[in-house]
Write a protein that holds these residues in place. Structure first.
Motif, short mmCIF file in Angstrom:
data_model
loop_
_atom_site.label_atom_id
_atom_site.label_comp_id
_atom_site.label_asym_id
_atom_site.label_seq_id
_atom_site.Cartn_x
_atom_site.Cartn_y
_atom_site.Cartn_z
N PRO A 91 -4.40 -2.00 14.21
CA PRO A 91 -3.43 -1.39 13.28
C PRO A 91 -3.79 0.04 12.90
N PRO A 92 -2.78 0.87 12.65
CA PRO A 92 -3.05 2.19 12.08
C PRO A 92 -3.47 2.01 10.62
N SER A 93 -4.17 2.97 10.09
CA SER A 93 -4.66 2.87 8.72
C SER A 93 -3.92 3.91 7.88
N PHE A 94 -3.62 3.58 6.62
CA PHE A 94 -2.95 4.57 5.77
C PHE A 94 -3.55 4.55 4.38
N ASN A 95 -3.27 5.62 3.65
CA ASN A 95 -3.74 5.71 2.27
C ASN A 95 -2.87 4.82 1.41
N ASN A 96 -3.48 3.87 0.76
CA ASN A 96 -2.75 2.93 -0.09
C ASN A 96 -3.06 3.19 -1.54
N TYR A 97 -2.18 2.82 -2.39
CA TYR A 97 -2.54 2.80 -3.81
C TYR A 97 -1.98 1.52 -4.39
N ARG A 98 -2.71 0.97 -5.33
CA ARG A 98 -2.23 -0.26 -5.96
C ARG A 98 -1.02 0.06 -6.80
N PRO A 99 0.04 -0.75 -6.70
CA PRO A 99 1.21 -0.48 -7.52
C PRO A 99 0.91 -0.76 -8.98
N GLY A 100 1.46 0.07 -9.84
CA GLY A 100 1.28 -0.12 -11.28
C GLY A 100 -0.19 0.01 -11.64
N SER A 101 -0.55 -0.50 -12.79
CA SER A 101 -1.93 -0.43 -13.22
C SER A 101 -2.46 -1.85 -13.26
N THR A 102 -3.71 -2.00 -12.87
CA THR A 102 -4.31 -3.32 -12.85
C THR A 102 -4.37 -3.91 -14.26
N LEU A 103 -4.17 -3.06 -15.28
CA LEU A 103 -4.25 -3.58 -16.65
C LEU A 103 -2.92 -4.15 -17.13
N ASP A 104 -1.87 -4.01 -16.32
CA ASP A 104 -0.61 -4.64 -16.69
C ASP A 104 -0.64 -6.07 -16.20
N LEU A 105 0.17 -6.90 -16.84
CA LEU A 105 0.21 -8.29 -16.42
C LEU A 105 1.00 -8.40 -15.12
N TYR A 106 0.54 -9.26 -14.26
CA TYR A 106 1.26 -9.52 -13.03
C TYR A 106 1.93 -10.87 -13.10
N GLN A 107 3.16 -10.94 -12.55
CA GLN A 107 3.71 -12.25 -12.22
C GLN A 107 3.39 -12.44 -10.75
N ARG A 108 4.39 -12.72 -9.96
CA ARG A 108 4.14 -12.83 -8.53
C ARG A 108 3.68 -11.48 -8.02
N HIS A 109 2.72 -11.51 -7.13
CA HIS A 109 2.07 -10.26 -6.75
C HIS A 109 1.46 -10.35 -5.36
N VAL A 110 1.50 -9.23 -4.65
CA VAL A 110 0.81 -9.12 -3.36
C VAL A 110 0.17 -7.75 -3.24
#
Ligand SMILES: *[C@@H]1O[C@H](CO)[C@@H](O)[C@H](O)[C@H]1NC(C)=O
Ligand SMILES: *[C@@H]1O[C@H](CO)[C@@H](O)[C@H](O)[C@H]1NC(C)=O
Ligand SMILES: *[C@@H]1O[C@H](CO)[C@@H](O)[C@H](O)[C@H]1NC(C)=O
Ligand SMILES: *[C@@H]1O[C@H](CO)[C@@H](O)[C@H](O)[C@H]1NC(C)=O
Ligand SMILES: *[C@@H]1O[C@H](CO)[C@@H](O)[C@H](O)[C@H]1NC(C)=O
Ligand SMILES: *[C@@H]1O[C@H](CO)[C@@H](O)[C@H](O)[C@H]1NC(C)=O
Ligand SMILES: *[C@@H]1O[C@H](CO)[C@@H](O)[C@H](O)[C@H]1NC(C)=O
Length: 613
Positions: free
Chosen positions: A178-197
């Protein structure tokens, strides 16, 4: 650069590849700091990539404390999911017993208390608490080491009184990784998640330093990427014609009262079945299979039925769709059949362009170009006004060389698509019904119906106090608009090759091998290893109890610096992915430096530092 920025920059470059080590000697005063860098070409199928490892030992007395240095290259992939357990129920958000609005509304940015007169206060407690309840949610995160290859480059206790550089090669089999790309986590890890990937991957170099006292340290020495190559596709029909209906993307968090209220008000004032239906007819002049770096030319025409909404503007843009197939599979087999449809935009994964030297053009500017500004637009777009008189727009988008080619990896797959966003306006009456007449009048002092006539729009621009001279007036009817979307399938090609390459997930594929010098080798077969992250760590990230869905409390949290700083303390195996130096960039710097005749000479007539000992 100001002092603070400078300090951060220095910190960032030294911390990444340095580790302190107490050398031999019994006093404990002989710390040795070692730095490692790799510059190397990208990896590609059936290709031999060249590279160099540079090792620098900081303290003079440590020059002879290193027994050997090996270089390792590995492909790591990361996957993470949070899904509902079978038959688990999230508690409803109930009206609070105490209907007093909080008294810090002003400091939270609610400027007019009068806008909140009909506001209902809800108790988010049980709902928020449920987000970190292991009886309700399953969390799982793992890393998959697809392959790892290692070679010793320095041995027999070399003299590191100055930095030493050693060449190496990486031979890759006829396999597409696979090619590699710069990723960033959506939102902030300090927010609550419901369903998440979330998922990510990286190819990284590690210098394995053996000290003479027998101790070993691993130093991150840079990351690289793989450029998969594809056979030239058979000729496609041109032009490509496509028809699709615009739809409103369902809002996220539909069980939250604030979202629910907006949707209900809209449905009451602007019933869905009375709205117009908009159909896009798209023609792509040269077909829908495009090579990166080429322009995509076409026309979009919108046909509308007679209803309560009217088209006003359109934009055509390149977008990247990532499908979290691994997470979706785990969730649906794990008792959460609606996982995919309830996944929110911000709980999904978002990538940027592929990792490429094309994103670093500023590094290669000559003195003359110093002040020119250019950047790679990974998501080019084209906007226009649509009216009944002119219901079409011609567009041309430059597909960037960093566009991500369609590829399916272990945790997710990615494809590029053409997204059409249609802005449709509804009547003032409907807007007053939705917002309340007073609120609407306050926000809209003067309202302008958009026209497709450029000259009129230019003239209108001279008759207000905000449009820059010479620019067309922008429509300010956005307060009574909806955005509808549809996606045109296109295929963005990566590098083209004459030779076929197998997909890396096909059974029994070989993996790349790192060598000190060219030799006849058998490619080793990939032996992927999956390591599950300890549950306590995954939970700390996805099930922490500090977040909230309460709109007031989230605003307080947003301004809470202490809380934001805590973000860095949350364990995350993928946090270091593609951090540090991109080996491909450093390699290009070497080539450009040579081209420009820039040579590096050692201070005291010693050996040329670029020459391997
Ligand atoms: C390394 O040396 C320092 C003193 O310079 C000492 O405090 C520390 O315990 C040593 N660490 C190890 C692992 O020996
Ligand atoms: C109701 O809430 C307000 C503000 O949140 C608080 O000041 C007040 O004491 C509460 N009243 C009761 C009876 O709990
Ligand atoms: C290591 O190299 C430096 C400079 O080239 C030299 O002065 C020093 O004597 C060398 N040390 C050993 C142990 O050979
Ligand atoms: C470096 O150290 C490790 C662990 O002590 C050892 O397995 C390895 O063989 C050493 N490598 C070299 C090149 O001496
Ligand atoms: C379109 O709708 C408007 C109002 O809803 C109505 O006055 C008009 O006659 C309709 N036009 C056609 C062609 O149906
Ligand atoms: C800010 O966040 C910290 C850590 O989460 C928390 O202890 C503190 O009470 C918060 N402060 C305010 C004013 O909310
Ligand atoms: C788990 O988290 C702790 C605390 O952040 C960290 O020290 C540890 O390395 C993590 N373990 C793994 C396997 O990532």
């Amino acid at each position: 650069m100001n002092q603070a920025l400078l300090a951060i920059a220095i910190l960032a470059t030294t911390v990444v590849a340095s580790l302190s080590h107490n050398g031999t000697g019994s006093t404990g005063s002989s710390d040795c700091t070692v730095h490692a860098w790799v510059r190397a070409e990208n990896l590609a199928p059936s290709y031999v990539s060249h590279g160099e490892l540079r090792i620098k030992v900081v303290q003079a007395h440590c020059a002879d404390k290193i027994a050997s240095v090996a270089l390792r290259l590995q492909l790591d992939e990361f996957g993470e999911v949070k899904h509902l357990r079978q038959d688990a129920v999230i508690p409803d958000i109930q009206k609070a017993n105490n209907q007093t609005l909080p008294d810090d509304l002003m400091s939270l940015g609610y400027f007019r208390a009068s806008d909140l007169t009909n506001e209902v206060v809800y108790d988010y407690g049980p709902y928020d608490k449920a987000m970190s309840d292991p009886e309700i949610w399953v969390v799982h995160a793992e890393e998959r080491r697809a392959w790892s290859t290692e070679v010793t480059l320095f041995e027999n206790n070399p003299n590191f009184s100055r930095p030493l550089v050693k060449p190496f090669i990486v031979a890759s089999p006829a396999v597409n990784f696979p090619p590699s790309f710069n990723n960033y986590r959506p939102g902030s890890t300090l927010d609550l998640y419901q369903r998440h990937v979330y998922s990510d991957l990286e190819y990284h170099y590690i210098a394995v330093v053996n000290f003479t006292d027998g101790r070993t340290v691993d130093l991150r020495a840079g990351y690289t990427t793989f450029s998969p190559a594809f056979l030239k596709p058979s000729v496609t029909t041109t032009p490509f014609k496509w028809t699709g209906t615009f739809e409103e993307k369902e809002g996220c968090s539909k069980d939250l009262p604030q979202t629910r209220k907006t949707l209900d008000d809209r449905e009451r004032c602007l019933p869905g079945d009375l709205r117009s239906v908009f159909v896009a007819e798209v023609t792509l002049e040269d077909g829908n299979v495009i090579q990166r770096g080429n322009p995509l030319k076409g026309r979009v025409t919108v046909r509308a039925t007679n209803g309560s909404t009217k088209m006003s503007g359109i934009s055509v843009s390149l977008t990247n769709i990532r499908t979290p197939h691994w997470a979706a599979e785990r969730a649906t087999t794990g008792g959460d059949p609606d996982f995919n449809s309830l996944l929110c935009q911000w709980s999904g994964i978002s990538g940027q362009g592929v990792i490429s030297v094309d994103s670093f053009s500023h590094v290669f500017k000559t003195k003359d170009e110093e002040h020119s500004f250019s950047f790679t637009d990974n998501y080019p777009s084209h906007h226009g006004v649509l009216t009944e008189a002119k219901p079409f727009m011609d567009f041309e988008l430059q597909i960037p060389s960093t566009a991500i080619p369609d590829f399916s990896s272990y945790y997710s797959s990615t494809e590029t698509a053409l997204e059409l966003s249609l802005t449709v306006a509804y009547s003032r009456d409907a807007a007053e019904c939705i917002m309340g007449a007073d609120a609407y009048k306050r926000y809209i002092a003067f309202e302008d119906e958009p026209t497709a006539d450029d000259v009129s729009r230019l003239e209108d621009g001279l008759w207000d106090s905000y449009t820059p001279v010479g620019e067309q007036v922008r429509s300010n009817i956005w307060l009574r608009t909806l955005t509808l979307k549809t996606t045109v399938p296109i295929v963005v090609l990566g590098d083209i090759s004459e030779r076929p390459a197998e997909h890396y997930l096909a059974l029994g594929q070989p993996s790349p091998i790192i060598l000190a010098s060219p030799a006849d080798v058998m490619f080793p077969s990939a032996q992927p290893v999956i390591i599950e992250e300890p549950l306590v760590n995954t939970s700390a990230r996805l099930m922490h109890s500090e977040g909230t869905f309460d709109p007031y409390q989230s605003r307080r949290n947003f301004h809470n610096w202490t809380r934001l700083m805590a973000y860095n303390e949350i364990p995350d195996p993928s946090a270091q992915y593609n951090q540090g130096n991109y080996a491909g960039l450093l390699w290009k710097k070497k080539l450009v430096a040579e081209e420009r005749g820039i040579t590096v000479t050692a201070d005291e007539g010693a050996q040329h530092p670029f020459v391997a000992p």
